[in-house]
Every structure is written in C-alpha cells, then in structure tokens.
Design an enzyme around this catalytic site. Structure first.
Site, PDB file in Angstrom:
ATOM      1  N   SER A   1       0.816  -1.217   0.000  1.00  0.00           N
ATOM      2  CA  SER A   1       0.000   0.000   0.000  1.00  0.00           C
ATOM      3  C   SER A   1       0.848   1.265   0.000  1.00  0.00           C
ATOM      4  CB  SER A   1      -0.879  -0.038   1.261  1.00  0.00           C
ATOM      5  OG  SER A   1      -1.225   1.266   1.675  1.00  0.00           O
ATOM      6  N   GLY A   2       0.531   2.188  -0.893  1.00  0.00           N
ATOM      7  CA  GLY A   2       1.241   3.469  -0.899  1.00  0.00           C
ATOM      8  C   GLY A   2       1.017   4.235   0.398  1.00  0.00           C
ATOM      9  N   LEU A   3      -0.233   4.193   0.874  1.00  0.00           N
ATOM     10  CA  LEU A   3      -0.545   4.873   2.138  1.00  0.00           C
ATOM     11  C   LEU A   3       0.303   4.303   3.280  1.00  0.00           C
ATOM     12  CD1 LEU A   3      -2.251   6.654   4.047  1.00  0.00           C
ATOM     13  CD2 LEU A   3      -3.930   4.799   4.109  1.00  0.00           C
TER      14      LEU A   3
ATOM     15  N   ASP B   1       0.975  10.514   2.323  1.00  0.00           N
ATOM     16  CA  ASP B   1       0.704   9.734   1.110  1.00  0.00           C
ATOM     17  C   ASP B   1       0.522  10.710  -0.064  1.00  0.00           C
ATOM     18  OD1 ASP B   1       0.016   7.684  -0.626  1.00  0.00           O
ATOM     19  OD2 ASP B   1      -2.028   7.462   0.134  1.00  0.00           O
TER      20      ASP B   1
ATOM     21  N   ASP C   1       1.142  -0.844  -5.060  1.00  0.00           N
ATOM     22  CA  ASP C   1       0.373   0.378  -5.297  1.00  0.00           C
ATOM     23  C   ASP C   1       1.370   1.412  -5.844  1.00  0.00           C
ATOM     24  OD1 ASP C   1      -1.047   2.718  -5.168  1.00  0.00           O
ATOM     25  OD2 ASP C   1      -1.366   2.656  -2.993  1.00  0.00           O
TER      26      ASP C   1
ATOM     27  N   ASP D   1       0.768   4.233  -7.193  1.00  0.00           N
ATOM     28  CA  ASP D   1       0.188   5.581  -7.252  1.00  0.00           C
ATOM     29  C   ASP D   1      -0.107   5.965  -8.707  1.00  0.00           C
ATOM     30  OD1 ASP D   1       0.316   5.702  -4.511  1.00  0.00           O
ATOM     31  OD2 ASP D   1       2.203   6.791  -4.458  1.00  0.00           O
TER      32      ASP D   1
ATOM     33  N   GLU E   1      -3.125   4.545 -10.741  1.00  0.00           N
ATOM     34  CA  GLU E   1      -4.408   5.258 -10.697  1.00  0.00           C
ATOM     35  C   GLU E   1      -4.407   6.457 -11.645  1.00  0.00           C
ATOM     36  OE1 GLU E   1      -3.685   5.622  -6.508  1.00  0.00           O
ATOM     37  OE2 GLU E   1      -3.812   7.807  -6.571  1.00  0.00           O
TER      38      GLU E   1
ATOM     39  N   LYS F   1       0.229  12.567  -6.303  1.00  0.00           N
ATOM     40  CA  LYS F   1      -1.128  12.173  -5.911  1.00  0.00           C
ATOM     41  C   LYS F   1      -1.427  12.571  -4.464  1.00  0.00           C
ATOM     42  CE  LYS F   1      -1.904   9.158  -3.408  1.00  0.00           C
ATOM     43  NZ  LYS F   1      -1.988   7.686  -3.404  1.00  0.00           N
TER      44      LYS F   1
ATOM     45  N   ASN G   1      -4.073  11.026  -1.174  1.00  0.00           N
ATOM     46  CA  ASN G   1      -4.882   9.864  -0.827  1.00  0.00           C
ATOM     47  C   ASN G   1      -6.337  10.084  -1.232  1.00  0.00           C
ATOM     48  OD1 ASN G   1      -6.589   8.193   1.358  1.00  0.00           O
ATOM     49  ND2 ASN G   1      -4.663   7.174   0.925  1.00  0.00           N
ATOM     50  N   SER G   2      -6.976   9.016  -1.674  1.00  0.00           N
ATOM     51  CA  SER G   2      -8.342   9.108  -2.194  1.00  0.00           C
ATOM     52  C   SER G   2      -9.356   9.513  -1.138  1.00  0.00           C
ATOM     53  CB  SER G   2      -8.756   7.758  -2.786  1.00  0.00           C
ATOM     54  OG  SER G   2      -7.892   7.410  -3.825  1.00  0.00           O
TER      55      SER G   2
ATOM     56  N   ARG H   1      -6.487   1.680 -12.101  1.00  0.00           N
ATOM     57  CA  ARG H   1      -7.391   2.111 -11.012  1.00  0.00           C
ATOM     58  C   ARG H   1      -8.187   3.326 -11.445  1.00  0.00           C
ATOM     59  NH1 ARG H   1      -5.262   3.142  -4.908  1.00  0.00           N
ATOM     60  NH2 ARG H   1      -6.522   4.978  -4.374  1.00  0.00           N
TER      61      ARG H   1
ATOM     62  N   HIS I   1     -12.633   2.315  -7.368  1.00  0.00           N
ATOM     63  CA  HIS I   1     -12.519   2.763  -5.976  1.00  0.00           C
ATOM     64  C   HIS I   1     -13.711   3.642  -5.600  1.00  0.00           C
ATOM     65  CE1 HIS I   1     -10.591   2.943  -2.264  1.00  0.00           C
ATOM     66  NE2 HIS I   1      -9.629   3.825  -2.461  1.00  0.00           N
TER      67      HIS I   1
HETATM   68  C1  SPV Z   1      -3.428   2.531  -0.494  1.00  0.00           C
HETATM   69  O1  SPV Z   1      -3.551   1.570   0.288  1.00  0.00           O
HETATM   70  O2  SPV Z   1      -2.451   3.284  -0.501  1.00  0.00           O
HETATM   71  C2  SPV Z   1      -4.489   2.816  -1.447  1.00  0.00           C
HETATM   72  C3  SPV Z   1      -5.858   2.476  -1.117  1.00  0.00           C
HETATM   73  O3  SPV Z   1      -4.214   3.406  -2.466  1.00  0.00           O
HETATM   74  S1  SPV Z   1      -6.591   3.896  -0.506  1.00  0.00           S
HETATM   75  O4  SPV Z   1      -5.833   4.352   0.632  1.00  0.00           O
HETATM   76  O5  SPV Z   1      -7.918   3.445  -0.205  1.00  0.00           O
HETATM   77  O6  SPV Z   1      -6.634   4.910  -1.539  1.00  0.00           O
HETATM   78 MG    MG Z   2      -2.447   4.316  -2.422  1.00  0.00          MG
END
Ligand code: SPV
Ligand code: MG
Length: 290
Positions: free
Chosen positions: A44-46, A56, A83, A85, A112, A118, A120-121, A156, A187
C-alpha cells in the site's frame, strides 16, 4: 516447476473465486501476512508512506518505494501487487517502474488515473483526473515494458472518488481495458457499496474487477462474490493494527517504567528470530563450511 509470482497473481486475478490481498508495508509485515495464509499482498502506498512517517503524497521517491518492496519480495514467496500511485510521472516513468519491478520479482502494479503528485483518495473532494489518452499511454507503456509476460497491470479508476458520473467510470474502465489493463480497480469512498455494486452490474465482468472496501466494510463478501468481483484488497489494516499495538506498549512502558507488564503482550524473541530466518542460519553455516 513452481509458478512465478507474476503467474500466481495472474491466476488469482483471473480465477473464478473471490481472492484477497492483504496489506503489508515492509519485510516483516509481508512475512506475517504470508504466514497467516494470504496468497498475495498489497504493498500500500498509504502504509509505505506511513511507515516512513510521511504523507501519502509521493513524498517518498519511487526508488525508496522500490527498495522497500524488494525487501518484501525477498521475505516472501507469495506475489505482491504494488500500489504504484500515478506511476511517479508520465508514461515513460511508468515504463521504467515496470521494468524494475519485473527485475525485482514484484508480480504486478496498480496505477491510478490521478495526477502526480497524488493525494490519498480519502482526502478532499473532486480530485483532478488525468485525461483518458494520457492514462492509456501509461498502460500501453507498462505492457510494452514488462519482461515477464504474466506481470499484472491493474488500472485504477478514480472517477467515483472524484465525484464524476458512473458513465465516466465505465467509459474510463472500458478505455483502460482496451489499452491492455489486466484488471480494473474501481474505488469508492462511500460508506455503503451501492455505487460499487452498480459499477459491477454494468461492467458485467468485461475484465476482472478489484475492490478496496475500506469504507464500505459492512457489505458481506458474498455480495461481491455474487457480482463476480475478482479480488478484494484489505488495504491498510496491518499498519493500523501496528499503530494501536505500538502505542499501547509505549504507553504502558512509559507509565510503569518497566517492561514486565508488557512481556506477555509482545512477540517473544524466538518469534522474532523465526520471522527473520535466524532459525535456519546454523544449517546455512554448516552447509557452506562443509
Ligand atoms: C493505499 O492503500 O495506498 C491505497 C488504497 O491506495 S486507498 O488508501 O484506499 O486509496
Ligand atoms: Mg495508495
């Protein structure tokens, strides 16, 4: 012959069963998830960012991410979906990333359709999206760069996150599939899964669908099974668990000025040595000294 990691991930993504990827953010969390039984991992990027203590927002360079994901790949035998990004730049950067991931035995990447850097979503509304032609160029560049034919590219779609229409999400997914994406991650940040279910119904499994139910976690997995979803990502729970566990132990040690009270709550040193392979080091020494 054992299957390559990319082949394992491809089989998971293409299987008719609902499959699961567990979040990991370093070698040891990857190893723990593998030991639990997970057949694949989500880097996971986060959570990678969180483990570095940064936001993130692409504050870590792509080579720093690559280095960490390599430790994760070395520590485990199951495939990792990174991930990636937005791909850390344009189509050219995506191509270079994919080349390096194949060299380091990372099974796939998820990119994505937002802008670099980027965010975070789950932050903000109406995040800007990349144009469809610019994103399909990234997909084509990735597919062209992969040295392993089974390497997986997950495209994504952030249209619903950005407040765009269902039709735009479907149009983007369609264009990404045609450009060569192996799967679509749709997502959503809604607390219920209605828009994800609607997307799946209209998409009708044109290619495999990946979901991230971080917000709509109350929907039972059977709902997605019945819709033919390919893969669910448990996106951040190893990191969130670690934050709670580390905080509790720190507080207790700080308060009591002793480690006695936490001794039963923490991993034994035998477990630590086992996770890092100390238990097989003596065999290795015997072998090389024979
Ligand atoms: C991550 O886990 O970094 C994701 C998923 O991209 S989210 O945090 O839901 O965007
Ligand atoms: Mg991410």
């Amino acid at each position: 012959m054992t299957k390559t990691k990319a082949r394992q991930l491809r089989d998971m993504i293409q299987s008719s069963e609902l499959e699961f990827l567990m979040e990991a953010h370093n070698g040891v969390s990857a190893k723990i998830a593998e030991r639990t039984g997970f057949k694949g991992l989500w880097a996971s990027g986060l959570c990678l960012s969180t483990s570095y203590g940064i936001r993130d927002r692409n504050e870590a360079s792509w080579t720093q991410v690559l280095e960490t994901v390599e430790f994760m790949a070395d520590a485990t035998d199951v495939p990792i979906l990174l991930d990636g990004d937005t791909g850390y730049g344009d189509f050219n950067n995506v191509a270079r990333l994919v080349k390096k991931l194949c060299q380091r035995d990372v099974a796939g990447v998820c990119i994505e359709d937002k802008l670099f850097p980027k965010q975070n979503s789950f932050l903000g509304d109406a995040q800007p999206l990349l144009t469809i032609p610019d994103f399909t160029a990234k997909i084509r560049a990735a597919k062209d760069a992969q040295s392993d034919p089974d390497f997986i590219f997950v495209a994504r779609v952030e249209a619903l996150i950005a407040g765009r229409s269902m039709q735009e999400a479907l149009d983007r997914a369609g264009a990404y599939r045609q450009a060569g994406a192996d799967a679509i991650l749709i997502h959503s940040k809604k607390a219920d899964s209605k828009e994800i279910e609607e997307f799946c119904r209209q998409w009708d499994n044109a290619c495999p669908v990946v979901i991230v139910p971080t917000k709509y976690h109350q929907t039972p997995m059977d709902v997605f099974r019945d819709l033919g979803v390919s893969t669910t990502i448990w996106a951040n729970h190893a990191m969130r668990a670690a934050i709670v566990a580390i905080s509790e132990v720190c507080e207790e040690i700080y308060r009591t000025q002793s480690i006695s009270a936490v001794e039963q709550k923490v991993a034994t040193l035998t477990e630590v040595f086992d996770l890092t392979g100390e238990n097989v080091f003596d065999d290795f020494v015997r072998k090389v000294s024979a």
